[in-house]
Design a protein around this motif. Structure first.
Motif, PDB file in Angstrom:
ATOM      1  N   PRO A  30     -15.232   4.588   1.381  1.00 22.41           N
ATOM      2  CA  PRO A  30     -15.066   3.740   0.128  1.00 22.41           C
ATOM      3  C   PRO A  30     -15.938   2.210   0.661  1.00 22.41           C
ATOM      4  N   THR A  36      -9.768  -1.046  -1.649  1.00 18.23           N
ATOM      5  CA  THR A  36      -8.338   0.561  -1.487  1.00 18.23           C
ATOM      6  C   THR A  36      -8.185  -0.145   0.113  1.00 18.23           C
ATOM      7  N   GLU A  40      -6.382   3.784   3.921  1.00 14.50           N
ATOM      8  CA  GLU A  40      -7.002   4.925   3.402  1.00 14.50           C
ATOM      9  C   GLU A  40      -8.268   4.556   4.086  1.00 14.50           C
TER      10      GLU A  40
END
Length: 89
Positions: A30, A36, A40
């Motif tokens: 990401p 995000t 994560e």
């Protein structure tokens, strides 16, 4: 030429850092745009790095651990944490 501390320096630039153990450039990570959560992003990076190492080492976990600079036990923890399986190759 002697540098501070007695270390020798040459006029040449230092060697480029090794990319060994880094995930493949095409790994789906990401973007760090704030959308995000950090945990994560870290999990995605760990998973991508572990999968990349496993693929490069033909799923030999001891070799993948060595490539990543981890002990075998540390790598096994990562393997279990991210539920990695050979069929993901």
């Amino acid at each position: 030429v002697a540098a501070a501390g007695g270390a020798l320096r040459s006029g040449a630039p230092p060697p480029a850092p090794s990319r060994e153990g880094a995930p493949a450039a095409d790994a789906a990570l990401p973007a760090p745009d704030g959308s995000t959560p950090l945990h994560e992003q870290i999990a995605a990076f760990e998973r991508a790095a572990a999968l990349d190492a496993l693929r490069r080492c033909r799923w030999n976990q001891r070799e993948a651990a060595r490539v990543l600079g981890l002990s075998y036990d540390q790598f096994r923890h990562l393997y279990r944490k991210h539920n990695l399986r050979e069929h993901e190759a």
